[in-house]
Design a protein around this motif. Structure first.
Motif, PDB file in Angstrom:
ATOM      1  N   ASP A  49      15.386   2.153  18.818  1.00 29.59           N
ATOM      2  CA  ASP A  49      16.360   1.771  19.624  1.00 29.59           C
ATOM      3  C   ASP A  49      16.445   0.104  20.103  1.00 29.59           C
ATOM      4  OD1 ASP A  49      16.773   4.290  20.198  1.00 29.59           O
ATOM      5  OD2 ASP A  49      14.985   4.635  21.393  1.00 29.59           O
ATOM      6  N   ASP A  50      17.329  -0.302  20.409  1.00 24.92           N
ATOM      7  CA  ASP A  50      17.744  -1.700  20.432  1.00 24.92           C
ATOM      8  C   ASP A  50      17.443  -2.645  19.179  1.00 24.92           C
ATOM      9  OD1 ASP A  50      17.862  -1.228  23.359  1.00 24.92           O
ATOM     10  OD2 ASP A  50      15.769  -1.191  23.818  1.00 24.92           O
ATOM     11  N   GLU A  51      17.784  -1.877  17.984  1.00 23.11           N
ATOM     12  CA  GLU A  51      17.314  -2.455  16.971  1.00 23.11           C
ATOM     13  C   GLU A  51      16.204  -3.411  16.663  1.00 23.11           C
ATOM     14  OE1 GLU A  51      20.744  -5.315  16.819  1.00 23.11           O
ATOM     15  OE2 GLU A  51      22.321  -3.788  16.662  1.00 23.11           O
ATOM     16  N   ARG A  52      15.095  -2.868  17.225  1.00 25.50           N
ATOM     17  CA  ARG A  52      13.831  -3.000  16.992  1.00 25.50           C
ATOM     18  C   ARG A  52      13.245  -2.637  15.621  1.00 25.50           C
ATOM     19  NH1 ARG A  52       8.323  -2.615  20.867  1.00 25.50           N
ATOM     20  NH2 ARG A  52       7.075  -3.778  19.342  1.00 25.50           N
ATOM     21  N   PRO A  53      12.930  -3.666  14.672  1.00 27.24           N
ATOM     22  CA  PRO A  53      12.302  -3.178  13.413  1.00 27.24           C
ATOM     23  C   PRO A  53      10.929  -2.683  13.565  1.00 27.24           C
ATOM     24  CG  PRO A  53      12.156  -5.408  13.565  1.00 27.24           C
ATOM     25  CD  PRO A  53      12.874  -5.053  14.867  1.00 27.24           C
ATOM     26  N   ILE A  54      10.834  -1.332  13.017  1.00 23.33           N
ATOM     27  CA  ILE A  54       9.441  -0.598  13.195  1.00 23.33           C
ATOM     28  C   ILE A  54       8.730  -0.453  11.964  1.00 23.33           C
ATOM     29  CG2 ILE A  54       9.823   0.423  15.301  1.00 23.33           C
ATOM     30  CD1 ILE A  54      10.730   3.101  13.667  1.00 23.33           C
ATOM     31  N   GLU A  55       9.400  -0.731  10.828  1.00 24.89           N
ATOM     32  CA  GLU A  55       8.689  -0.269   9.358  1.00 24.89           C
ATOM     33  C   GLU A  55       9.392  -1.164   8.277  1.00 24.89           C
ATOM     34  OE1 GLU A  55       7.661   3.501   7.695  1.00 24.89           O
ATOM     35  OE2 GLU A  55       9.568   3.256   6.880  1.00 24.89           O
ATOM     36  N   ALA A  56       8.731  -1.788   7.543  1.00 23.25           N
ATOM     37  CA  ALA A  56       9.516  -2.325   6.362  1.00 23.25           C
ATOM     38  C   ALA A  56       8.310  -1.890   5.109  1.00 23.25           C
ATOM     39  CB  ALA A  56       9.318  -3.772   6.343  1.00 23.25           C
ATOM     40  N   THR A  57       9.161  -1.399   4.216  1.00 27.70           N
ATOM     41  CA  THR A  57       8.830  -0.763   2.936  1.00 27.70           C
ATOM     42  C   THR A  57       9.249  -1.377   1.697  1.00 27.70           C
ATOM     43  OG1 THR A  57       8.375   1.338   4.085  1.00 27.70           O
ATOM     44  CG2 THR A  57       8.199   1.498   1.780  1.00 27.70           C
ATOM     45  N   VAL A  58       8.181  -1.726   0.776  1.00 31.02           N
ATOM     46  CA  VAL A  58       8.618  -2.292  -0.450  1.00 31.02           C
ATOM     47  C   VAL A  58       8.473  -0.759  -1.524  1.00 31.02           C
ATOM     48  CG1 VAL A  58       8.191  -3.671  -2.343  1.00 31.02           C
ATOM     49  CG2 VAL A  58       8.182  -4.511  -0.031  1.00 31.02           C
ATOM     50  N   MET A  59       9.272  -0.483  -2.152  1.00 31.35           N
ATOM     51  CA  MET A  59       9.328   0.681  -2.947  1.00 31.35           C
ATOM     52  C   MET A  59       9.678   0.245  -4.488  1.00 31.35           C
ATOM     53  SD  MET A  59      11.269   3.601  -0.525  1.00 31.35           S
ATOM     54  CE  MET A  59      12.275   2.153   0.088  1.00 31.35           C
ATOM     55  N   VAL A  60       8.752   0.642  -5.504  1.00 32.56           N
ATOM     56  CA  VAL A  60       8.979  -0.041  -6.771  1.00 32.56           C
ATOM     57  C   VAL A  60       8.964   1.252  -7.758  1.00 32.56           C
ATOM     58  CG1 VAL A  60       8.237  -1.391  -8.607  1.00 32.56           C
ATOM     59  CG2 VAL A  60       8.169  -2.013  -6.297  1.00 32.56           C
ATOM     60  N   LYS A  61      10.012   1.096  -8.593  1.00 32.37           N
ATOM     61  CA  LYS A  61      10.196   2.588  -9.569  1.00 32.37           C
ATOM     62  C   LYS A  61      10.526   1.981 -10.865  1.00 32.37           C
ATOM     63  CE  LYS A  61      12.899   4.737  -6.656  1.00 32.37           C
ATOM     64  NZ  LYS A  61      13.013   3.753  -5.539  1.00 32.37           N
ATOM     65  N   ALA A  62      10.417   3.021 -11.772  1.00 29.08           N
ATOM     66  CA  ALA A  62      10.860   2.316 -13.261  1.00 29.08           C
ATOM     67  C   ALA A  62      12.292   2.416 -13.178  1.00 29.08           C
ATOM     68  CB  ALA A  62      10.299   3.466 -14.285  1.00 29.08           C
ATOM     69  N   GLY A  63      12.889   1.089 -13.557  1.00 27.63           N
ATOM     70  CA  GLY A  63      14.134   1.046 -13.721  1.00 27.63           C
ATOM     71  C   GLY A  63      15.174   1.980 -14.466  1.00 27.63           C
ATOM     72  N   HIS A  64      14.212   2.241 -15.722  1.00 25.32           N
ATOM     73  CA  HIS A  64      15.055   3.248 -16.719  1.00 25.32           C
ATOM     74  C   HIS A  64      15.035   4.708 -16.350  1.00 25.32           C
ATOM     75  CE1 HIS A  64      11.138   3.520 -17.889  1.00 25.32           C
ATOM     76  NE2 HIS A  64      11.211   4.287 -18.832  1.00 25.32           N
ATOM     77  N   LEU A  65      14.293   4.881 -15.360  1.00 27.96           N
ATOM     78  CA  LEU A  65      14.380   6.600 -15.045  1.00 27.96           C
ATOM     79  C   LEU A  65      15.261   6.708 -13.998  1.00 27.96           C
ATOM     80  CD1 LEU A  65      10.591   7.274 -15.906  1.00 27.96           C
ATOM     81  CD2 LEU A  65      12.545   7.406 -17.332  1.00 27.96           C
ATOM     82  N   TYR A  66      15.472   5.771 -13.144  1.00 22.55           N
ATOM     83  CA  TYR A  66      16.284   6.388 -11.687  1.00 22.55           C
ATOM     84  C   TYR A  66      17.494   5.318 -11.666  1.00 22.55           C
ATOM     85  CZ  TYR A  66      11.816   8.565 -10.438  1.00 22.55           C
ATOM     86  OH  TYR A  66      10.685   9.155 -10.457  1.00 22.55           O
ATOM     87  N   GLU A  67      18.354   6.394 -10.563  1.00 20.30           N
ATOM     88  CA  GLU A  67      19.520   5.560 -10.264  1.00 20.30           C
ATOM     89  C   GLU A  67      19.631   5.790  -8.758  1.00 20.30           C
ATOM     90  OE1 GLU A  67      22.969   7.389 -11.846  1.00 20.30           O
ATOM     91  OE2 GLU A  67      22.582   9.254 -10.834  1.00 20.30           O
ATOM     92  N   VAL A  68      20.156   4.897  -8.073  1.00 19.98           N
ATOM     93  CA  VAL A  68      20.041   5.091  -6.587  1.00 19.98           C
ATOM     94  C   VAL A  68      21.601   5.351  -6.030  1.00 19.98           C
ATOM     95  CG1 VAL A  68      19.693   3.986  -4.167  1.00 19.98           C
ATOM     96  CG2 VAL A  68      18.289   3.482  -6.231  1.00 19.98           C
ATOM     97  N   GLN A  69      21.793   6.492  -5.093  1.00 21.68           N
ATOM     98  CA  GLN A  69      23.023   6.722  -4.777  1.00 21.68           C
ATOM     99  C   GLN A  69      22.931   6.650  -3.303  1.00 21.68           C
ATOM    100  OE1 GLN A  69      24.582  10.614  -6.145  1.00 21.68           O
ATOM    101  NE2 GLN A  69      25.046  11.356  -3.954  1.00 21.68           N
ATOM    102  N   TYR A  70      24.265   5.724  -2.975  1.00 26.31           N
ATOM    103  CA  TYR A  70      24.604   5.601  -1.520  1.00 26.31           C
ATOM    104  C   TYR A  70      25.935   6.287  -1.225  1.00 26.31           C
ATOM    105  CZ  TYR A  70      20.702   2.299  -1.433  1.00 26.31           C
ATOM    106  OH  TYR A  70      19.580   1.616  -1.565  1.00 26.31           O
ATOM    107  N   GLU A  71      26.061   6.824  -0.082  1.00 22.31           N
ATOM    108  CA  GLU A  71      27.378   7.466   0.157  1.00 22.31           C
ATOM    109  C   GLU A  71      27.918   7.006   1.408  1.00 22.31           C
ATOM    110  OE1 GLU A  71      26.414  11.777   0.850  1.00 22.31           O
ATOM    111  OE2 GLU A  71      25.409  11.826  -1.102  1.00 22.31           O
ATOM    112  N   PHE A  72      29.077   6.743   1.508  1.00 24.00           N
ATOM    113  CA  PHE A  72      30.031   5.755   2.374  1.00 24.00           C
ATOM    114  C   PHE A  72      31.074   6.783   2.894  1.00 24.00           C
ATOM    115  CE2 PHE A  72      27.599   2.818  -0.182  1.00 24.00           C
ATOM    116  CZ  PHE A  72      26.967   2.127   0.753  1.00 24.00           C
TER     117      PHE A  72
END
Length: 259
Positions: free
Chosen positions: A233-256
């Motif tokens: 709430d109130d645009e307060r940042p509560i978590e920042a996560t760095v996630m690292v995965k093998a680039g040749h095994l994954y794709e990222v899907q975003y829906e809009f």
């Protein structure tokens, strides 16, 4: 018409077997070579790429090392089943239900895989600069770090480092080195910080030594690095996560959706 000669920087300086592996890798990841499908024979690959038998075999060995194909010398080589996975970030944002497992584990298991996480570290830490900026920390501000390795079918798939402002999580179960039922999003919601917005910044990078070893990466392939910032709430940042995965095994899907 005169065809312009390529500039020095336009020349593919990789060895031929690396270029062959790159083309075949792209066909595997795009689905032109589907899981279970056989790769073209060595003879056809030699003709296609104007390469020797030894060069083709070196290219195929790269793909085997990357766990994209299986096969042995003198036998057919096939694409491994269920190698490339699609990551849907929107699926992980909401807290898990009461008593339910962490959403990442649920999503991974939905495809029939066995998923689990190993908690590597829980400690106060000085965050990376981009994390400190995302969390709007004061100069020299410290955070709580929870670092874990996510596994699917006993293979390491993602190295995750999550950072939390100390004023939010100090004195809570988050600071104890044990897993949290439902994951940190559930606990944060119980503390009065429900997730409202998640912003991802995705980049391709050369893996660090720690990432290379933890993920058992082959060769010099890049990793996908995601910096995810979760706001309450109130645009307060509560978590920042760095996630690292093998680039040749994954794709990222975003829906809009269109406004």
């Amino acid at each position: 018409m005169t065809v312009p000669r390529p500039e020095a920087n336009d020349v593919d300086r990789r060895s031929l077997h690396e270029r062959i592996a790159a083309d075949l890798r792209d066909e595997i990841m795009s689905g032109d070579l589907a899981p279970g499908a056989g790769l073209p024979s060595t003879a056809r690959l030699k003709e296609r790429f104007d390469a020797s038998n030894a060069t083709v075999q070196k290219a195929l060995q790269l793909l085997k090392d990357e766990r994209l194909v299986i096969g042995r010398a003198g036998a057919s080589v096939t694409v491994r089943d269920h190698r490339q996975r699609t990551v849907r970030p929107a699926s992980y944002m909401a807290p898990a239900g009461s008593g339910a497992p962490y959403r990442w584990l649920t999503e991974a298991a939905g495809g029939g895989a066995r998923a689990h996480s190993t908690l590597l570290e829980v400690a106060e830490s000085d965050p990376p600069a981009d994390v400190a900026e995302a969390l709007r920390l004061p100069t020299s501000g410290r955070v709580l770090l929870r670092r874990q390795l996510l596994m699917v079918d006993d293979e390491p798939v993602e190295l995750v480092a999550s950072y939390y402002p100390l004023e939010i999580v100090d004195g809570t179960a988050m600071t104890v080195r044990r897993k949290i039922r439902g994951g940190p999003p559930t606990l944060l919601a119980e503390l009065g910080y429900p997730p409202r917005l998640s912003v991802d910044r995705v980049s391709a990078r050369v893996p660090t030594q720690d990432q290379y070893q933890a993920l058992r990466l082959p060769g010099g392939l890049p990793v996908l690095r995601t910096l995810r910032v979760v706001y309450s709430d109130d645009e307060r940042p509560i978590e920042a996560t760095v996630m690292v995965k093998a680039g040749h095994l994954y794709e990222v899907q975003y829906e809009f959706t269109a406004d």
